[in-house]
Scaffold this motif. Structure first.
Motif, PDB file in Angstrom:
ATOM      1  N   ALA A 470      -3.420 -11.891 -10.908  1.00  0.00           N
ATOM      2  CA  ALA A 470      -3.009 -12.043  -9.616  1.00  0.00           C
ATOM      3  C   ALA A 470      -3.109 -10.903  -8.800  1.00  0.00           C
ATOM      4  CB  ALA A 470      -1.426 -12.410  -9.814  1.00  0.00           C
ATOM      5  N   ILE A 471      -3.415  -9.883  -9.296  1.00  0.00           N
ATOM      6  CA  ILE A 471      -3.370  -8.565  -8.624  1.00  0.00           C
ATOM      7  C   ILE A 471      -4.668  -7.548  -8.678  1.00  0.00           C
ATOM      8  CG2 ILE A 471      -2.163  -6.126  -8.592  1.00  0.00           C
ATOM      9  CD1 ILE A 471       0.062  -7.332  -9.880  1.00  0.00           C
ATOM     10  N   VAL A 472      -5.321  -7.134  -7.592  1.00  0.00           N
ATOM     11  CA  VAL A 472      -6.420  -6.351  -7.236  1.00  0.00           C
ATOM     12  C   VAL A 472      -5.991  -4.967  -7.347  1.00  0.00           C
ATOM     13  CG1 VAL A 472      -8.478  -6.071  -6.123  1.00  0.00           C
ATOM     14  CG2 VAL A 472      -7.854  -8.536  -6.490  1.00  0.00           C
ATOM     15  N   ASN A 473      -6.598  -4.034  -8.101  1.00  0.00           N
ATOM     16  CA  ASN A 473      -6.636  -2.583  -7.708  1.00  0.00           C
ATOM     17  C   ASN A 473      -7.091  -2.084  -6.401  1.00  0.00           C
ATOM     18  OD1 ASN A 473      -4.772  -1.359  -9.938  1.00  0.00           O
ATOM     19  ND2 ASN A 473      -6.230  -2.138 -11.225  1.00  0.00           N
ATOM     20  N   PRO A 474      -6.938  -1.041  -5.572  1.00  0.00           N
ATOM     21  CA  PRO A 474      -5.685  -0.547  -5.856  1.00  0.00           C
ATOM     22  C   PRO A 474      -4.299  -0.887  -5.410  1.00  0.00           C
ATOM     23  CG  PRO A 474      -6.822   0.339  -4.120  1.00  0.00           C
ATOM     24  CD  PRO A 474      -7.690  -0.678  -4.720  1.00  0.00           C
ATOM     25  N   VAL A 475      -3.485  -0.884  -6.053  1.00  0.00           N
ATOM     26  CA  VAL A 475      -2.044  -1.337  -5.637  1.00  0.00           C
ATOM     27  C   VAL A 475      -1.419  -0.411  -4.729  1.00  0.00           C
ATOM     28  CG1 VAL A 475       0.114  -2.442  -6.404  1.00  0.00           C
ATOM     29  CG2 VAL A 475      -1.962  -3.109  -7.554  1.00  0.00           C
ATOM     30  N   LYS A 476      -0.661  -0.541  -3.786  1.00  0.00           N
ATOM     31  CA  LYS A 476      -0.034   0.293  -3.061  1.00  0.00           C
ATOM     32  C   LYS A 476       1.039   1.071  -3.733  1.00  0.00           C
ATOM     33  CE  LYS A 476       3.006  -2.390  -0.091  1.00  0.00           C
ATOM     34  NZ  LYS A 476       3.125  -3.615   0.672  1.00  0.00           N
ATOM     35  N   GLU A 477       1.247   2.240  -3.535  1.00  0.00           N
ATOM     36  CA  GLU A 477       2.134   3.045  -4.261  1.00  0.00           C
ATOM     37  C   GLU A 477       3.492   2.425  -4.708  1.00  0.00           C
ATOM     38  OE1 GLU A 477       2.344   5.759  -6.358  1.00  0.00           O
ATOM     39  OE2 GLU A 477       0.363   5.129  -6.183  1.00  0.00           O
ATOM     40  N   ASN A 478       4.172   2.030  -3.441  1.00  0.00           N
ATOM     41  CA  ASN A 478       5.479   1.655  -3.416  1.00  0.00           C
ATOM     42  C   ASN A 478       5.717  -0.012  -3.725  1.00  0.00           C
ATOM     43  OD1 ASN A 478       4.571   0.791  -1.217  1.00  0.00           O
ATOM     44  ND2 ASN A 478       6.203   1.711   0.006  1.00  0.00           N
ATOM     45  N   ALA A 479       4.779  -0.744  -4.380  1.00  0.00           N
ATOM     46  CA  ALA A 479       4.604  -2.054  -4.791  1.00  0.00           C
ATOM     47  C   ALA A 479       5.855  -2.400  -5.508  1.00  0.00           C
ATOM     48  CB  ALA A 479       3.260  -2.562  -5.242  1.00  0.00           C
ATOM     49  N   VAL A 480       6.684  -3.454  -5.062  1.00  0.00           N
ATOM     50  CA  VAL A 480       7.679  -4.152  -5.513  1.00  0.00           C
ATOM     51  C   VAL A 480       7.514  -5.615  -5.710  1.00  0.00           C
ATOM     52  CG1 VAL A 480       9.531  -2.296  -5.454  1.00  0.00           C
ATOM     53  CG2 VAL A 480       9.286  -4.113  -3.843  1.00  0.00           C
ATOM     54  N   LEU A 481       8.292  -6.371  -6.916  1.00  0.00           N
ATOM     55  CA  LEU A 481       8.193  -7.357  -6.873  1.00  0.00           C
ATOM     56  C   LEU A 481       9.092  -8.301  -6.153  1.00  0.00           C
ATOM     57  CD1 LEU A 481       7.818  -8.470 -10.920  1.00  0.00           C
ATOM     58  CD2 LEU A 481       6.219  -8.800  -8.922  1.00  0.00           C
ATOM     59  N   ILE A 482      10.269  -7.773  -5.923  1.00  0.00           N
ATOM     60  CA  ILE A 482      11.410  -8.226  -5.212  1.00  0.00           C
ATOM     61  C   ILE A 482      11.848  -7.211  -3.970  1.00  0.00           C
ATOM     62  CG2 ILE A 482      13.750  -9.247  -5.152  1.00  0.00           C
ATOM     63  CD1 ILE A 482      13.352  -9.763  -8.151  1.00  0.00           C
ATOM     64  N   ASP A 483      11.502  -7.632  -2.706  1.00  0.00           N
ATOM     65  CA  ASP A 483      11.883  -6.745  -1.854  1.00  0.00           C
ATOM     66  C   ASP A 483      13.064  -7.438  -1.112  1.00  0.00           C
ATOM     67  OD1 ASP A 483      12.316  -5.416   0.360  1.00  0.00           O
ATOM     68  OD2 ASP A 483      10.478  -5.527   1.214  1.00  0.00           O
ATOM     69  N   LYS A 484      14.349  -7.244  -1.599  1.00  0.00           N
ATOM     70  CA  LYS A 484      15.305  -7.812  -0.875  1.00  0.00           C
ATOM     71  C   LYS A 484      15.668  -7.799   0.612  1.00  0.00           C
ATOM     72  CE  LYS A 484      17.967  -8.290  -5.232  1.00  0.00           C
ATOM     73  NZ  LYS A 484      19.306  -8.664  -5.921  1.00  0.00           N
ATOM     74  N   SER A 485      15.008  -6.883   1.082  1.00  0.00           N
ATOM     75  CA  SER A 485      15.356  -6.859   2.580  1.00  0.00           C
ATOM     76  C   SER A 485      14.653  -7.871   3.339  1.00  0.00           C
ATOM     77  CB  SER A 485      14.627  -5.410   3.103  1.00  0.00           C
ATOM     78  OG  SER A 485      13.332  -5.350   3.005  1.00  0.00           O
ATOM     79  N   LYS A 486      13.719  -8.533   2.735  1.00  0.00           N
ATOM     80  CA  LYS A 486      13.176  -9.778   3.386  1.00  0.00           C
ATOM     81  C   LYS A 486      13.853 -10.867   3.412  1.00  0.00           C
ATOM     82  CE  LYS A 486       9.042 -10.578   0.982  1.00  0.00           C
ATOM     83  NZ  LYS A 486       8.015 -10.900   0.675  1.00  0.00           N
ATOM     84  N   PHE A 487      14.988 -11.149   2.489  1.00  0.00           N
ATOM     85  CA  PHE A 487      15.573 -12.432   2.274  1.00  0.00           C
ATOM     86  C   PHE A 487      16.898 -12.500   2.855  1.00  0.00           C
ATOM     87  CE2 PHE A 487      13.530 -11.166  -1.496  1.00  0.00           C
ATOM     88  CZ  PHE A 487      12.097 -11.953  -1.477  1.00  0.00           C
TER      89      PHE A 487
END
Lengths: 765, 765
Positions: A470-487
């Motif tokens: 599902a993921i291609v490198n490079p992944v950005k430094e602060n990548a998170v699975l759940i970003d609660k600020s979006k919801f």
């Protein structure tokens, strides 16, 4: 000349902007003013509900705004305007916005709380509901069905809302597609926080349903994106897609006991979603696939341990030439570039195959059509602790093409496709639950139309730099699975501060009664030594523990009313006490009606004697969990009677019943009657554990001569019990097809434990 | 400087044009050269088949052209290159063009004559077949199924071709949709002339089929436009649409015995088509509607007299929760702005309702789901001779909205919607079969999305000037319904010059045999007075009449072989003759196999005596029409035996059997055995007329004790016959559900005529 031109342009721009920005605030303080404001509304109007409780209001918000100048219905202050009581909202017209409303303490008088239609001539188009909260705005009677949000029309949006606590029948959100006005809808359900939906016990507890089988041939094109499904446990289908061309993108399914199910309809896109389970639950699922033409790409599955219907990827068998409301064959489905991290047997094929049940089911129910032309490519299966059965097959796997999938362990399963390649994968934990291979795995298979998979889970480009998974490198430094600020909303905090629980000592019956009333949810009532005589029922409508301070205290009940009356949300823990009746009352009763929410009952080291029934429940009641441990129950007429939900629609009265290390002696009739009726494999519930118990001298007045009834309950553990001198024919009947078998039980003079392979089931449609 | 620039531009343009126009002609004279040319082909190549017969060739045309530079396969001269024998053509790749080929005198060795796919890795995309002819390139065995054109891939085109004479199983053109490579195909079937397709006798004789029930959920988007369907009589479905989003525009259906049927799949557009029937046929239909979301607009129906399945507009009942291959409910269909001129009861609703057959059919076969949310608006019904039952309903009509439809006569039917308004309409005949109201009827209903109906039948604008019906005034002066210049190839003339038929006198048996061989189709053999003794079969492989010049001549047969051997296309007319056998042979036999095309048999004033059977047929044989008039048949073992097609798939051995004013005497077994087996309402054929005949002393050796067997034949007329002294139990069994009832027959000492309401039927799927 030039200067004049520029000035003119600025002037025109100013006027235009002014016109665009012009809003007309109309504050209203009661329903009449509101109705009048709505009636007279013009594009650009901003109708403001005054702060306070709006009780028993049925709002019909009709108007014709424009794209530039919508008509808005909002609150004076966020969180200060609540819609309560018997209330609802219907929206009709175009370019309307509803925001900042808070529905609580009530329920709708109709079939919907928010409906994007007033009537067939006033359907909503291009309308938005945003920044609203619906909290436990649930029907008093759990059996009464409604939807909290019902979509009609086209191009409507439901965004940044928070919904939680629907415990009655009916999907939380429903998309309706009957009528040409409502197809090609392109609705958006985005950035919402779907807070916990409790287990319902049976079907009709979806969080989102898109159409139904009767409209499953329609083009829907609903977008469900960037939502947070937070412990949505209503039923086995969190989302039930039943129409065509729906898209599910970048949602997070967090510890939700169900799956995203492509139940009817075709050509769904499921891209970039995150499914998070845990080590403890087998109920948390992933994606279940039925029908044709779906694309499942860039999804991330973490610790999904569900089996069969609830596996991370469940590809079902269909019914040949299926009836409209049953199971079409899976064909032409693409599953590519997904990552399955620490999941148990994540790929399961021909799920639901039931050829063996031909004796008890009609031919039109037999799922024998295996998946065809299914492409599984470029996926990653990674397990820290080896899972050597990544594929489970319930039938031959002959219609699935596997290409360039990678697994970091041996595949010792029956199905060993060449296209699932064992390979060492070094992986790094980037953030909570997020594991990313250290290097791109570039041997990517290019199937038909695969060039359309241009992005990865995080939106990274795949066209220049591609990888398996599902993921291609490079992944950005602060990548998170759940970003609660979006919801969810910007103003409502779903995390309630928990009151600190306190312990209250009581010495007399009067004290017990009054302190119980006053106690806060979570409090512990500590019984001082002695006997408490009670001639009325103790009402349990909150979380409460009643424990003996030292040696077992006694509660002696003399009224004919039940000893404990369980109300919605009543969570009762009894520990180290003796309950004595006079044979005229039950120990525990639910309310007869309006059991709107679940109750719980936990007994530990409790002695119960001289009652009619230990537990009697009403039809609409639902216990999430009943546990009995280390207890003695004797000289009662009946034991636990969870047998009133007889709709035979797959519903039942309790999710978990766990009885361990407990002695039943001298129970005249049945010790436990736990019932789930009807054939509906879309509920797979009822969970019974009976271990290390002793049953003696019971069942003598039981007319069916069965000691323990568990008809239709799907999950049963039945082991290490002792049965002695129970004058019945049958101890219990287990259901072989569901894998039930008795463990080591000791049986002396007590009938047999039977195992029936296939139950005769009542079809429900 | 300027000049140089201009010169440069011209130079560049020249080079570009040159490059674009550059084609490389490669003439090939045999299959090896062709294969080599194909193998080495480059964009822009023009592979030219040398004039002549290309026999037994299987061409695989693979290449990758470009939009600007396709690769072409063509004929040296139009009409001079024929593909014959056991041959076919497969096309794979992209931007290929096939043109000017003429398929005749043969058949395909595979399942297709032209296939837009070589194999799964070589599918055709953006390929075109144009200016080709396929003429009677039909399987020798009618029971062997094939397609003449099979579409795979996307964006392929079949244009300006002429196809005629497919008489075997299988749709002439088939669109295949299995696999994602073949959906969203946007194929074009345009400007073709579909010449006569003979009656097949049973299902699988469509001219175009788009998908099948198994792929009926796929988005197809095939365009079928500007084609001429010229007496396409293969079966009850001329076109069978079985996928989604297909468009049928501006086609002409001319005297074709079937309908455009929306069999499976949804959201078809049927716009601007012309359906032309005549006064004589009840077989010519219009549009039959099943499923959801179709738009039927701007169509012109003229003299469509079909009933039920074949009515001008047949809206069916569905099966609740229908199996995939049966009948979904009709919902959300729009029928607007169509004109029905001189049609009989053009609107028929709940067609196929069979609730009354619940005894003989399973519940999953009962069509009880009535149309819902169907909009019938702005249509015109005009009849010169009043038809006061414009609407026929087979169930309640409660799900149909009628708005602003106009009829020029009283509506005396059971269904009298307010939205069907009786009004005087003055009308003018503009050209052959084209009737146009003199004035626009402007009271047009604007339903949901009706603003998308922007054009009329002839492409006239509706947005400024609208009218009820298919046509908006003013109509251009030279408007015609059928413009033959649009259809078919530029080089092939489908109208064969008819050889003038001649009369050949014969006096001896030898002469009869030799002249019969020499005769041309259409000739008449005139028998001089006397007896013709024949000890071999007379082969009938063309249209031939054998008549007595004066008084009845006698043909006396002494061989054990059949008197007449009917070959494909054998059309035998016998008039005024006596045929005598020696009880060891049959009068008429078909070939045992390879009855690739239909035969006809017409007897008028013929005496037949002393034969085994009058007619024996082979399983695959098919008689279009058998008529017996004014004749005497006596002292035979059996009569007409049309009972060998026992697939029980709805097929049968003869379309029309008409026996009138004829005497049967001393037939030992059954007089007629005419069989159609299996339950398939998609064939509604078999037509038996038995009128004014006399049956005496027959049936005594018939083991079933039935004189006339007509099991499963749908249309039966049975009147004014006399039955005397026939020692049987039953004269015949009529099928009440199909409206069969005996007329006035005289029965003396001959058993009974039974009427059975519902036959027990064998389900065939």
């Amino acid at each position: 000349m030039k200067r004049i031109t520029i000035v003119s342009i600025f002037l025109i721009l100013f006027i235009v902007c002014k016109a665009l920005a012009q809003t007309n605030n109309i504050k209203v303080t009661n329903i009449n003013e509101l109705n009048s404001a709505i009636k007279n509304s013009n594009p650009g109007d901003n109708i403001v509900l005054a702060n306070g409780v709006w009780k028993d209001v049925e709002i019909k918000f009709y108007g014709k705004g424009t794209k530039e100048k919508p008509i808005t219905l909002t609150a004076e202050a966020q969180g200060k305007v609540s819609i309560e009581g018997v209330s609802n909202l219907k929206i009709g017209g175009s370019y309307l916005i509803v925001k900042n409303l808070y529905f609580k303490n009530g329920h709708t008088p109709t079939k919907n709380v928010i409906q994007f239609k007033i009537d067939n001539n006033r359907i909503a188009n291009n309308c938005t509901v945003t920044q609203c909260v619906i909290e436990e705005f649930t029907q008093p009677d759990r059996d009464v069905s409604d939807h909290w949000v019902e979509f009609w029309g086209r191009h409507n949006e439901f965004s940044n809302n928070y919904l939680t606590g629907k415990s009655n029948f009916g999907p939380t959100i429903m998309i309706r597609l009957e009528g040409n006005e409502n197809i090609y809808n392109y609705h958006k359900i985005i950035n919402n926080h779907f807070g916990p939906r409790p287990r319902k016990g049976g079907p009709h507890g979806e969080t989102i349903q898109l159409g139904d089988s009767g409209t499953s041939m329609t083009p829907s094109h609903t977008l469900v994106a960037n939502n947070f499904f937070d412990r949505c446990n209503g039923e086995i289908e969190i989302i039930s897609s039943k129409s065509n061309f729906n898209e599910f993108r970048n949602n997070v399914f967090f510890e939700s006991e169900g799956s995203l199910v492509l139940r009817h309809g075709n050509y769904a896109i499921i891209d970039g979603n995150v499914f998070i389970g845990n080590d403890n639950s087998k109920f948390i699922g992933g994606i279940r696939v039925i029908n044709t033409g779906h694309w499942i790409t860039n999804n991330y599955f973490y610790k999904i341990n569900g089996e069969a219907f609830r596996s991370a990827l469940a590809v079902m068998n269909g019914i040949p030439k299926s009836p409209l409301n049953r199971y079409n064959q899976v064909t032409d489905v693409v599953v590519a570039h997904n990552s399955f991290i620490d999941c148990k047997s994540p790929w399961q094929f021909s799920v639901g195959s039931n050829v063996s049940q031909s004796d008890v089911l009609p031919a039109t129910e037999i799922r024998s059509a295996r998946p065809e032309r299914v492409e599984i490519a470029n996926n990653l299966i990674y397990n820290n602790v080896a899972d050597t059965f990544p594929i489970v097959n319930y039938d031959k796997v002959d219609g699935v093409n596997f290409n360039n999938n990678i697994i970091n362990n041996e595949n010792n399963g029956e199905v060993k496709p060449e296209g699932l390649i064992t390979k060492t994968v070094s992986i790094t934990k980037k953030s909570h639950n997020l594991f990313v291979p250290n290097e791109n795995m570039k041997d990517v298979y290019m199937g038909f139309d695969f060039e359309t998979i241009t992005k990865d889970l995080f939106g990274n480009d795949r066209t220049t730099n591609n990888s398996i998974g599902a993921i291609v490198n490079p992944v950005k430094e602060n990548a998170v699975l759940i970003d609660k600020s979006k919801f969810g909303t910007s103003w409502f905090n779903p995390e309630k501060a928990k009151a600190k629980s306190k312990t209250i000592n009581v010495s007399t019956s009067e004290e017990l009664i009054s302190k119980l009333k006053e106690a806060n949810s979570g409090d512990i009532i500590s019984l001082n030594k002695g006997t408490f005589k009670l001639n009325s029922s103790l009402v349990i409508d909150k979380a409460i523990s009643i424990v003996s301070k030292n040696k077992k205290s006694q509660l002696v009940f003399s009224s004919q009313n039940t000893a404990f009356e369980m109300h919605p949300k009543g969570y009762l823990t009894l520990k180290n006490v003796v309950l004595t009746g006079n044979k005229s009352q039950n120990t525990f009763n639910t309310l007869d009606k309006n059991m709107s929410k679940a109750y719980n009952l936990h007994l530990d080291n409790v002695e119960i004697k001289n009652f009619m029934s230990v537990l009697e429940v009403s039809k609409g009641s639902f216990a999430d969990s009943i546990t009995v441990a280390n207890s003695v129950i004797k000289n009662c007429e009946r034991g636990f009677m969870l047998n009133k939900e007889k709709n035979d629609g797959g519903d039942y009265n309790a999710e978990f019943v766990t009885i361990t290390n407990t002695t039943f002696d001298g129970i005249q009739e049945v010790v436990l009657d736990y019932y789930r009726g009807g054939y509906d494999e879309s509920t797979i519930g009822g969970n019974l554990t009976l271990k290390n118990n002793t049953f003696t001298n019971s069942g003598k007045a039981e007319k069916d001569q069965i000691l323990i009834k568990n008809r239709g309950i799907v999950n049963v553990e039945f082991a290490n019990n002792t049965f002695k001198n129970n004058p019945v024919k049958v101890i219990a009947i287990l259901w072989g097809e569901k894998g039930q078998e008795p463990g080591e039980n000791t049986i002396i003079n007590s009938g047999n434990i039977e195992v029936v392979q296939n139950l005769e089931l009542k079809l429900m449609y």
